[in-house]
Write a protein that holds these residues in place. Structure first.
Motif, PDB file in Angstrom:
ATOM      1  N   LYS A   6       0.859  -1.184   0.000  1.00  0.00           N
ATOM      2  CA  LYS A   6       0.000   0.000   0.000  1.00  0.00           C
ATOM      3  C   LYS A   6       0.894   1.233   0.000  1.00  0.00           C
ATOM      4  O   LYS A   6       1.872   1.291   0.750  1.00  0.00           O
ATOM      5  CB  LYS A   6      -0.905   0.009   1.231  1.00  0.00           C
ATOM      6  N   ARG A   8       1.118   5.805  -0.802  1.00  0.00           N
ATOM      7  CA  ARG A   8       0.513   7.110  -1.056  1.00  0.00           C
ATOM      8  C   ARG A   8       1.160   7.733  -2.282  1.00  0.00           C
ATOM      9  O   ARG A   8       2.339   7.522  -2.545  1.00  0.00           O
ATOM     10  CB  ARG A   8       0.719   8.047   0.137  1.00  0.00           C
ATOM     11  N   SER A  60      -3.524  10.327  -3.866  1.00  0.00           N
ATOM     12  CA  SER A  60      -4.107   9.146  -3.240  1.00  0.00           C
ATOM     13  C   SER A  60      -3.462   8.856  -1.897  1.00  0.00           C
ATOM     14  O   SER A  60      -2.257   9.014  -1.729  1.00  0.00           O
ATOM     15  CB  SER A  60      -3.949   7.919  -4.147  1.00  0.00           C
ATOM     16  N   GLU A  61      -4.293   8.402  -0.986  1.00  0.00           N
ATOM     17  CA  GLU A  61      -3.824   7.922   0.310  1.00  0.00           C
ATOM     18  C   GLU A  61      -3.841   6.399   0.374  1.00  0.00           C
ATOM     19  O   GLU A  61      -3.392   5.826   1.364  1.00  0.00           O
ATOM     20  CB  GLU A  61      -4.715   8.481   1.434  1.00  0.00           C
ATOM     21  N   GLY A  62      -4.329   5.748  -0.661  1.00  0.00           N
ATOM     22  CA  GLY A  62      -4.467   4.297  -0.601  1.00  0.00           C
ATOM     23  C   GLY A  62      -4.379   3.620  -1.950  1.00  0.00           C
ATOM     24  O   GLY A  62      -5.388   3.161  -2.498  1.00  0.00           O
ATOM     25  N   TYR A  64      -2.587   0.436  -4.285  1.00  0.00           N
ATOM     26  CA  TYR A  64      -2.173  -0.937  -3.993  1.00  0.00           C
ATOM     27  C   TYR A  64      -1.451  -1.566  -5.174  1.00  0.00           C
ATOM     28  O   TYR A  64      -1.869  -1.441  -6.331  1.00  0.00           O
ATOM     29  CB  TYR A  64      -3.388  -1.791  -3.632  1.00  0.00           C
ATOM     30  N   GLU A 209      -9.078   5.329  -0.333  1.00  0.00           N
ATOM     31  CA  GLU A 209      -8.965   3.915   0.021  1.00  0.00           C
ATOM     32  C   GLU A 209      -9.622   3.066  -1.061  1.00  0.00           C
ATOM     33  O   GLU A 209     -10.436   3.566  -1.854  1.00  0.00           O
ATOM     34  CB  GLU A 209      -9.627   3.660   1.379  1.00  0.00           C
ATOM     35  N   TYR A 211     -11.447  -1.014  -1.719  1.00  0.00           N
ATOM     36  CA  TYR A 211     -12.140  -2.050  -0.961  1.00  0.00           C
ATOM     37  C   TYR A 211     -12.461  -3.284  -1.806  1.00  0.00           C
ATOM     38  O   TYR A 211     -12.569  -3.210  -3.038  1.00  0.00           O
ATOM     39  CB  TYR A 211     -13.471  -1.514  -0.424  1.00  0.00           C
ATOM     40  N   THR A 222     -11.019  -3.066   3.524  1.00  0.00           N
ATOM     41  CA  THR A 222      -9.903  -2.524   2.755  1.00  0.00           C
ATOM     42  C   THR A 222      -9.040  -3.646   2.181  1.00  0.00           C
ATOM     43  O   THR A 222      -8.941  -4.739   2.760  1.00  0.00           O
ATOM     44  CB  THR A 222      -9.025  -1.610   3.620  1.00  0.00           C
ATOM     45  N   GLU A 224      -5.930  -3.644   2.182  1.00  0.00           N
ATOM     46  CA  GLU A 224      -4.848  -3.828   3.149  1.00  0.00           C
ATOM     47  C   GLU A 224      -5.224  -4.841   4.219  1.00  0.00           C
ATOM     48  O   GLU A 224      -4.401  -5.668   4.636  1.00  0.00           O
ATOM     49  CB  GLU A 224      -4.513  -2.493   3.796  1.00  0.00           C
TER      50      GLU A 224
END
Length: 233
Positions: A6, A8, A60-62, A64, A209, A211, A222, A224
């Motif tokens: 994950k 940022r 972005s904060e999330g 992947y 985030e 999902y 999430t 994560e």
């Protein structure tokens, strides 16, 4: 062995494209000696896949990235080493092992994503009330472009949640291969609802985030949370 990273993406690097982000992480893997697996054949490449490429201009904060490892690595140590060589604008948040099944990749299981929309410029003073009216509609029809044609789509069922937060708009939208709604399409449609042209406004988008459904297929969790921390050999 598979792992999920994950990270940022923020600041000036929100303007670099997906291929540049992929090349950046390929270089990071080499510099810090992450034991990433390669494909076979005449032109081997690192085995990695992103859950959903981020549009240019979005922060972005999330985000992947799923990779395949040849041996275990310590999660905390991997995060530390990767961040030591990262540039400002990309920060690794977690490095977690995930289940081995191919169907469990982030790209495959992605179902929804959170966005925060800010910097609403040139909207009428009553825009918050009008946005509530917009979202109270039973249907929100738009024309979506496909590879071969155009079709009318009701995007209201793809908006899972929404809130107005101190002058900013929070949206939880459908994401993934079966249904995918981008926040800019929602805001373009809202502008048409207001009777103004989207080019006369300006918004900042941040993906917060991503999902997938839990094991029971009922609740969103999430990406994560579907992994677990590793310890090195």
């Amino acid at each position: 062995m598979k792992a999920r990273i994950k990270f940022r993406k923020y600041g000036a690097l929100r303007f670099i494209g997906h291929l540049d982000v992929m090349r950046f992480f390929q270089k990071v893997m080499r510099r810090v000696d992450i034991p990433i697996a390669f494909t076979g054949g005449f032109s081997p490449h690192m085995i990695m896949s992103f859950a959903s490429p981020l549009g240019i201009g979005l922060s972005s904060e999330g985000e992947y990235l799923d990779i395949e490892l040849t041996r275990p690595v310590d999660s905390a140590e991997a995060v530390k080493r990767m961040n030591e060589v990262c540039v400002e604008g990309i920060e690794v948040v977690s490095f977690r092992q995930i289940r081995e099944e191919k169907k469990m990749t982030g790209m495959t299981i992605l179902t929804g994503a959170d966005y925060l929309i800010s910097g609403c410029v040139n909207l009428p003073d009553s825009w918050e009330e009008r946005f509530r009216e917009f979202m109270s509609q039973p249907e929100i029809k738009v024309i979506k472009q496909t590879k071969r044609s155009e079709k009318e789509v009701d995007i209201r069922p793809m908006i899972f949640r929404w809130e107005i937060r101190r002058g900013e708009i929070f949206l939880q939208l459908a994401a993934g291969s079966s249904q995918n709604l981008k926040p800019d399409l929602v805001m373009e449609t809202f502008c048409r609802f207001l009777g103004i042209h989207e080019d006369d406004t300006r918004f900042r988008y941040c993906r917060l985030e991503m999902y997938a459904y839990d094991g029971d297929g009922k609740a969103l969790v999430t990406l994560e949370s579907l992994g677990w921390d590793m310890e090195g050999e």
